[in-house]
Design an enzyme around this catalytic site. Sequence first.
Site, mmCIF file in Angstrom:
data_model
loop_
_atom_site.group_PDB
_atom_site.id
_atom_site.type_symbol
_atom_site.label_atom_id
_atom_site.label_comp_id
_atom_site.label_asym_id
_atom_site.label_seq_id
_atom_site.Cartn_x
_atom_site.Cartn_y
_atom_site.Cartn_z
ATOM 1 N N LYS A 1 -1.164 3.049 -1.546
ATOM 2 C CA LYS A 1 -1.610 3.315 -0.174
ATOM 3 C C LYS A 1 -2.727 2.345 0.227
ATOM 4 O O LYS A 1 -2.753 1.842 1.349
ATOM 5 C CB LYS A 1 -2.101 4.764 -0.088
ATOM 6 N N LYS B 1 1.741 -3.540 -7.041
ATOM 7 C CA LYS B 1 2.180 -2.161 -7.181
ATOM 8 C C LYS B 1 2.127 -1.454 -5.825
ATOM 9 O O LYS B 1 1.203 -1.700 -5.051
ATOM 10 C CB LYS B 1 1.205 -1.488 -8.167
ATOM 11 N N LYS C 1 -11.534 -0.724 -8.795
ATOM 12 C CA LYS C 1 -12.136 0.024 -7.679
ATOM 13 C C LYS C 1 -13.595 -0.348 -7.507
ATOM 14 O O LYS C 1 -14.082 -0.447 -6.378
ATOM 15 C CB LYS C 1 -11.997 1.528 -7.901
HETATM 16 P P1 TYM Z 1 -2.331 8.771 -8.060
HETATM 17 O O1 TYM Z 1 -2.696 9.789 -7.057
HETATM 18 O O2 TYM Z 1 -2.754 7.356 -7.801
HETATM 19 O O3 TYM Z 1 -0.765 8.728 -8.257
HETATM 20 C C1 TYM Z 1 0.003 9.901 -8.555
HETATM 21 C C2 TYM Z 1 1.121 9.555 -9.532
HETATM 22 O O4 TYM Z 1 1.964 8.532 -9.002
HETATM 23 C C3 TYM Z 1 2.070 7.448 -9.922
HETATM 24 N N1 TYM Z 1 2.180 6.196 -9.151
HETATM 25 C C4 TYM Z 1 3.154 5.293 -9.336
HETATM 26 N N2 TYM Z 1 4.204 5.259 -10.173
HETATM 27 C C5 TYM Z 1 5.016 4.179 -10.105
HETATM 28 N N3 TYM Z 1 4.833 3.144 -9.228
HETATM 29 C C6 TYM Z 1 3.780 3.147 -8.367
HETATM 30 N N4 TYM Z 1 3.614 2.156 -7.505
HETATM 31 C C7 TYM Z 1 2.886 4.253 -8.390
HETATM 32 N N5 TYM Z 1 1.759 4.575 -7.683
HETATM 33 C C8 TYM Z 1 1.354 5.772 -8.168
HETATM 34 C C9 TYM Z 1 0.776 7.495 -10.728
HETATM 35 O O5 TYM Z 1 0.927 6.835 -11.969
HETATM 36 C C10 TYM Z 1 0.557 8.991 -10.855
HETATM 37 O O6 TYM Z 1 1.312 9.503 -11.932
HETATM 38 N N6 TYM Z 1 -5.695 9.478 -11.699
HETATM 39 C C11 TYM Z 1 -4.451 9.972 -11.127
HETATM 40 C C12 TYM Z 1 -4.524 11.417 -10.696
HETATM 41 C C13 TYM Z 1 -4.895 12.384 -11.772
HETATM 42 C C14 TYM Z 1 -4.074 12.792 -12.862
HETATM 43 C C15 TYM Z 1 -4.848 13.767 -13.554
HETATM 44 C C16 TYM Z 1 -2.798 12.436 -13.299
HETATM 45 C C17 TYM Z 1 -6.056 13.076 -11.869
HETATM 46 N N7 TYM Z 1 -6.046 13.931 -12.921
HETATM 47 C C18 TYM Z 1 -4.343 14.374 -14.706
HETATM 48 C C19 TYM Z 1 -2.299 13.057 -14.436
HETATM 49 C C20 TYM Z 1 -3.068 14.020 -15.133
HETATM 50 C C21 TYM Z 1 -4.119 9.151 -9.899
HETATM 51 O O7 TYM Z 1 -4.980 8.587 -9.268
HETATM 52 O O8 TYM Z 1 -2.817 9.205 -9.509
#
Ligand code: TYM
Length: 341
Positions: free
Chosen positions: A200, A197, A115
């Site tokens: 968005k 992957k 990022k």
């Molecule tokens: P985020 O918002 O990017 O994604 C939410 C969840 O979706 C999973 N994910 C995927 N899994 C498989 N294939 C993909 N292409 C894919 N894209 C997204 C992510 O692994 C995630 O589980 N940092 C985190 C948000 C967060 C969080 C937390 C998660 C903040 N605090 C505490 C767990 C616990 C994030 O940006 O996820």
Amino acid sequence: MALATPRVFSGIQPSGELHIGNFLGAVQAWVEIQHRYESYFCVVDYHAITVPYVPPELRSRTHEMAISLLAAGIDPSVATLFVQSAVPEHTELAWIFNTITPLGELERQTQFKDKAQRQESVPAGLLNYPVLQAADILLYRADSVPVGEDQVQHLELTREIARRWNARFTPDTPFFPEPKALLTPARRIMGLDGQAKMSKSLGNTVGLLESPDEVWAKLRPAVTDPKRVRRTDPGTPEVCNIYHLHKAFNPESTVEMVAGQCRTAGWGCLDCKKVLFEGMERSLAPMRARAADIRSRPGHVEAVLGDGAATARRIARDTLRDVKEIMGLAPDAGLRPRAVK
Ligand code: TYM
């Protein structure tokens, strides 16, 4: 100080629509887990503001994300669904954790490096992002965190933060658990470009609530096995992203048929995509219907999130009261200090 009931926490950024990568990698597991664990699911808007954003859009995206999660099957009668910024203890604990987190660990995080590369000026919040994530999880003293593979490194850092805090402040009876990541077989869903992957920010997603026409318009041109140039060329299912999506949306018998038809060139890629589309529709159509129902009930989402924040805050306050007491910090003016057990 282990908790009697296992607790689960997970979060999702309101940075775009809920897509099938999020769903298969994490949210589908949340829906299943909520019946077995005490579950907290959070729309993490404080995380979303670490990259440039438009304020009114953030509020509507947060609302939309809550609708999508409810439509996907999160049941507020068994799980606590809330928005991160409604529970101020998240950022309070994050500050505390900032004081024990090594800078080098933060600089090593792959997501930070990715990022940061895309930004002209890198805000400190982007670097400290995983500290807030650790606070999210440890505030509820959760033991398990259902996430996709891209979050595993952040989870390792969460464990490290828990270990360091415990070693410094409660060496005899560790206060924080070391939470583990719960991964699904679909831990890394590729985008429809088959290159990276699903994400968005890369524009290679299929939204959970998109119309059948929109889904098909994306699926039709999606990348498959590059060796299948002509309809009669046999393929290798394992290298094809569409095959992996079949595994997520279709029963095993269909997946086996798909593999056979691909290897023998019995089906062309378009035939294969039509069968995938049917499988996806079986999952997605009921979610679209649920989303329409939720939208027809004014104030419903706000009520769910309000109740969720109130429930979450009760736990969050207790944890923070104990943490501040242990660390020699002042108690919350509105609360009487509690004896630490
Ligand atoms: P985020 O918002 O990017 O994604 C939410 C969840 O979706 C999973 N994910 C995927 N899994 C498989 N294939 C993909 N292409 C894919 N894209 C997204 C992510 O692994 C995630 O589980 N940092 C985190 C948000 C967060 C969080 C937390 C998660 C903040 N605090 C505490 C767990 C616990 C994030 O940006 O996820």
